[in-house]
Design a protein around this motif. Structure first.
Motif, mmCIF file in Angstrom:
data_model
loop_
_atom_site.group_PDB
_atom_site.id
_atom_site.type_symbol
_atom_site.label_atom_id
_atom_site.label_comp_id
_atom_site.label_asym_id
_atom_site.label_seq_id
_atom_site.Cartn_x
_atom_site.Cartn_y
_atom_site.Cartn_z
ATOM 1 N N VAL A 20 5.506 -2.003 6.809
ATOM 2 C CA VAL A 20 5.247 -2.227 5.381
ATOM 3 C C VAL A 20 3.738 -2.275 5.136
ATOM 4 C CG1 VAL A 20 5.455 -3.917 3.521
ATOM 5 C CG2 VAL A 20 7.456 -3.365 4.916
ATOM 6 N N GLY A 37 -1.466 -9.009 -5.522
ATOM 7 C CA GLY A 37 -1.166 -10.435 -5.421
ATOM 8 C C GLY A 37 -0.535 -10.891 -4.133
ATOM 9 N N ASN A 38 -0.216 -9.963 -3.245
ATOM 10 C CA ASN A 38 0.430 -10.375 -1.996
ATOM 11 C C ASN A 38 -0.617 -10.761 -0.963
ATOM 12 O OD1 ASN A 38 2.508 -10.885 -0.195
ATOM 13 N ND2 ASN A 38 2.572 -8.766 0.541
ATOM 14 N N THR A 39 -1.482 -11.691 -1.354
ATOM 15 C CA THR A 39 -2.577 -12.101 -0.475
ATOM 16 C C THR A 39 -2.091 -12.922 0.712
ATOM 17 O OG1 THR A 39 -2.887 -13.906 -2.034
ATOM 18 C CG2 THR A 39 -4.365 -12.021 -2.246
ATOM 19 N N GLY A 40 -0.875 -13.424 0.612
ATOM 20 C CA GLY A 40 -0.296 -14.183 1.734
ATOM 21 C C GLY A 40 0.439 -13.294 2.715
ATOM 22 N N HIS A 41 0.443 -11.969 2.466
ATOM 23 C CA HIS A 41 1.026 -11.005 3.411
ATOM 24 C C HIS A 41 2.522 -11.206 3.624
ATOM 25 C CE1 HIS A 41 -3.122 -9.941 4.530
ATOM 26 N NE2 HIS A 41 -3.358 -11.238 4.629
ATOM 27 N N THR A 42 3.250 -11.464 2.544
ATOM 28 C CA THR A 42 4.706 -11.498 2.697
ATOM 29 C C THR A 42 5.219 -10.087 2.978
ATOM 30 O OG1 THR A 42 4.892 -13.350 1.159
ATOM 31 C CG2 THR A 42 6.885 -12.051 1.548
ATOM 32 N N ARG A 43 6.022 -9.956 3.997
ATOM 33 C CA ARG A 43 6.633 -8.661 4.351
ATOM 34 C C ARG A 43 8.051 -8.928 4.821
ATOM 35 N NH1 ARG A 43 0.984 -7.917 7.211
ATOM 36 N NH2 ARG A 43 -0.212 -7.291 5.377
ATOM 37 N N PHE A 63 3.884 -3.640 -4.783
ATOM 38 C CA PHE A 63 3.932 -5.100 -4.842
ATOM 39 C C PHE A 63 3.667 -5.750 -3.490
ATOM 40 C CE2 PHE A 63 8.408 -3.791 -4.264
ATOM 41 C CZ PHE A 63 8.749 -4.550 -3.150
ATOM 42 N N THR A 64 3.619 -4.948 -2.437
ATOM 43 C CA THR A 64 3.344 -5.520 -1.115
ATOM 44 C C THR A 64 1.854 -5.600 -0.807
ATOM 45 O OG1 THR A 64 3.407 -3.362 -0.024
ATOM 46 C CG2 THR A 64 5.501 -4.547 -0.232
#
Lengths: 350, 350, 350, 350
Positions: D103, D117-123, D111-112
């Protein structure tokens, strides 16, 4: 060879080409090949094509002139769910997805109904395939094999950057250009008078030289070299006799033959009629040549030289007809992300 | 045309060929083609090849002589998970099956470990594909379309006998011979000065004649005819702009143009740059010509005439270079049971 | 919350449990839950189960006593090729792999022939499925979501160690124990007198409290909490009305409700009738709570708390019958490597 | 038994039930079961459920009362690409479809990205599965087996009407209700003091009676009967020891035991710990009982009686704990068209 060492060597090679090699290379009609070193990462940092960059209109035209008789040899082996394959790849299924009977029963698409005008009952077959990009007659792309703890492939593309969820993103199969080149079949099994080479037989430089001499043909720079072990004669309808195929499938070239073909003769691509081209298990010295590997010839050709590999190319009819020189024409499917042309039908045009 | 009527006609045609046609057919260098009727089920009850049986060493040699410059045009459109496709086929995914990182972590194959000698970290990529046999650049095999309440396809092979669980068992894609033939591109969009033909536009015989006249080239018996609508110019990297492609994808030939190409000109195969070659929706008279069908030109060509169809052939570079005559070379994958060559890269060699 | 901060907090949490919490936790019949913090990585460094570790023979027996009437509610939504799904997953196909007609025609297995005794014509259907592990009624495993630049999931399992070629190798779906627990349905849509909550509606703590009050039931530690938005009522036969489902599918809980359920009430698992449980798009403060995320409630529950998530649980019949408390019984398939139970049929037994 | 004969018999059976049987059937708490004949096509011409129609709130409540201790036994066997399977089904692959690393590298979903906004690296991880509907722990649906030249299955649903392209359209797995019933494990291997029954061993009525006597438990009408051969003890982590599993997998019940369980005892479903429940090869008389079949007990149970079959149910822990009576709870996945629950985890609750 250590990675760092290789890079230095390659760097040196590039410098050499830039300053000194052009004359020799042009002599052979080649752009970058240099006798004694072959290719390498010589096509610039963005290149995904490798040695096949040598093809030109002139080289293609010359190759096609070999096909004056108009005879076409299909080098492909037919694939089905029972075909022999390397255990590192996924099994395959061809499934009738839409069928005339199913379309009629399912009635899920209005345009297929008589009410909407399909009174003549037109229906169709289509198949869904679950298939590997590495089965039957293949051409290995330059991203197929990686090497080193950094998992790099040709031209230093690395897994941590370029391996995606939907295949590789550099040097995938769509970057393999249509291959139209002079092809030479080196019939090692034929020269030895054998149906097929025995298990684990290493094809040597002497073997190649003897066969070429007997055939009265040579590998010249830019040639696609096809090395015949005879294994494909046991493929039959669908490659289902795994034991018999497996018995001969371990014969192949070692590092010496690979290097001779590339560095001395300028073979732009090397193919064979086995699943993996190279002798198995690899000779210890060959393995050490690339720092320890189960597939050193693959590493040498694909990663270090940028030379594509052809596998399970069926040369049985070429051998029967004693056809040793021809136009080799092959295109892979254009499926992004895949790393090899699969279940192909390359042509030898004569 | 009713099935019975067609059979009588075909029988009549066969008789005609047997007694009277040879002279004319031989004049055109054709074995079985007859001006005014084309082909049909004329190759014997076991035949799975159709009109492509016309190819000979001589015809292939003649075709290849058109490639004297050695230029190679790749007619394939690259396929990925987002590519435009007909809704009757399954979606596709290319999945990285083995990855360098995965091989290292999984340690499921002993020969990949350093302990067993792989100290140089050789690893590999391979992809598993879930894919349709009918996507991107295709050649429809003769088993693709069935017709009639008895679900027969070319040469009267019927679903109740020859549709299997693993695809079709007669006239699958492995029976399509390597195609090496004279190709002619008929640039209808170009002749009209349009980027691409509008939605639902029917290409007429007059359109074909006008384009051929402007190009100063003709379709002769045994030619592969490629009809350009311009749709492929909107494919881009991967055919993801479904709306734009869909807008032009419904342009194509009607029955009149198909019959003229086959029956009057002897086109041995017809291709276009859309997903389905023929104009959509079909004209009512065209539908009635085969007894009511959503795809009457497919029925006419594949089922009744034994003429293969090429789809999504990219002719944009040919058009840009005004290349209208060339050697057309195409091979499908050799996957038993499948009914179309999928994601192909046919070549126009010039 | 920064990763380091969270670890400290978790460490603090563990210490707190070790020294002070047991009394309170035992009061609630819980082993490790602590009011105010919930769970976290409290089950030891090898744990792959999370909050479901709380289940005991006693808790299961108590839950099953709620099923005294013997009524069974199937919470599963039927899946097929047309079903609504999240775009991050692969499409699905169910393909008739072996069919009675195909077996008869193919004759590839000798035991199916009359000659070998199958005179009664026994044949079979089987299907090949190409399917995602995340469709229709799901239970997300703890490896589904990763977070942080180090791609860790629950209990600090990291992709660079535990993501394999054949799925994940820690906390895959086979580690989810059979779930037998008290279930409570919180009918938010019902309490509001709506068919279904509107697009992007965030379910608040007040909403949950109001519904529970109206239902006269409470979430107690160890409960599986099912939150109803009403979206599943638009699923129909196969979830093919994507527009209508999509309209309501974005309603869901925010971080406040998630934390309240876990930290204050001890919900051991949280489910809903949407594809993703949480409100979309996430509220900025919720996203920041985990350092920036498109799915902060998933991160909070799966990664940080070890609490499984249920999705697309169909509560329409429960709502119609006003059944709010029941035994929740669910098992996932036992397919190694997969990260979610897919197309499940959890039961509410009453 | 000839098809016509069976129909007459079934017709007779229906008449008998209508006029005389109710008393006896009600005595056993059954709706339609009749001692001496069992069930059959007794539930009306549209029925797709079969003997499982016998379940009621009362029967489920009674079954659940057997689970007073709250112990849960998982009867599922974990499946992976190396698991033992019947050769008539497709192989399986679980493929990491989306991976955290993929990803991040692919950046195909906005959105990734950190920018959005995905600064926390949710995958996330998800898997694509290519899988059979008939592997590991299964429940065969009533459409799995067909019989007769007309390819009919339970309740006379026929392939020429109801076999579709996307699986079967009558009695698919979604019609199997959640199964909540009294379960009885009959430990034949245990009673004989064997680890597992030998190859090709036919379990007789006497064997069943002896084991039930030793266990002091009986099969009563409406019971799910689980017959233990001991084969599952060799499954291990993933069923990869094909030789050892295969050695015991051919033990099973013959027609006599099947008929006794259904016609005399009223077993509503029969399961075992092998891939196919019945002894292989079938006894000649058993084969003839259904007119010649490689799987006569399947024909008898699924087609003629409407009794579901459970396969590869792991009873090893039940045997170790000497648990012979329990609540059996199982749900299949809700995947339209499929004919068996696959890789299931049925529960024995005690």
């Amino acid at each position: 060879m250590k990675n760092t060492a290789r890079r230095l060597l390659l760097a040196a090679g590039i410098a050499a080409i830039a300053f000194a090699a052009p004359a020799a290379a042009q002599d052979a009609g080649m752009k970058r090949w240099k006798q004694g070193t072959g290719w390498g990462w010589v096509w610039g940092p963005e290149d995904e094509v490798g040695a096949l960059n040598e093809m030109t209109d002139a080289s293609r035209a010359a190759a096609l002139r070999l096909a004056a008789q108009g005879r076409a040899y299909d080098l492909g082996l037919p694939y089905d769910r029972n075909s022999y394959r390397w255990p590192g790849h996924n099994p395959g299924e061809i499934m009738t997805f839409r069928t005339p009977e199913g379309v009629a029963r399912q009635r899920d698409l209005p345009f297929t109904t008589a009410e909407q005008g399909n009174t003549g009952h037109t229906r169709w077959h289509s198949s869904a395939m679950f298939i590997s990009d590495n089965v039957a007659t293949q051409i290995d792309g330059l991203a197929h094999i990686t090497h080193g703890a950094d998992n790099h492939w040709y031209n230093n593309f690395r897994a941590d950057q370029w391996t995606g969820d939907f295949g590789v993103r550099k040097a995938d199969v769509t970057t393999i250009p249509p291959i139209v080149a002079r092809g030479v079949m080196i019939d090692v099994a034929g020269q030895k008078g054998m149906e097929a080479l025995p298990s684990n037989y290493e094809i040597t430089v002497a073997d190649l030289e003897a066969a070429l001499r007997a055939q009265n043909v040579d590998v010249t720079p830019g040639t696609v070299a096809l090395v015949r072990t005879g294994t494909a004669r046991f493929w039959g309808e669908n490659g289902s006799d795994h034991a018999k195929i497996g018995q001969h499938d371990t014969a192949g070239i070692g590092m010496a033959a690979a290097r001779w073909l590339v560095e001395q003769k300028g073979a732009m691509m090397i193919a064979s009629d086995t699943s993996g081209l190279e002798v198995l298990p690899p000779r210890p010295a060959d393995s050490q040549f690339v720092g320890g590997s189960f597939n050193p010839v693959h590493v040498y050709l694909l990663v270090n030289q940028g030379v594509h590999i052809g596998e399970f190319h069926n040369m049985e009819r070429l051998a029967a007809d004693r056809v040793y020189e021809f136009a080799y024409v092959a295109t892979t499917n254009a499926i992004r992300g895949t790393v090899a042309g699969t279940a192909l039908r390359p042509l030898a045009l004569r």
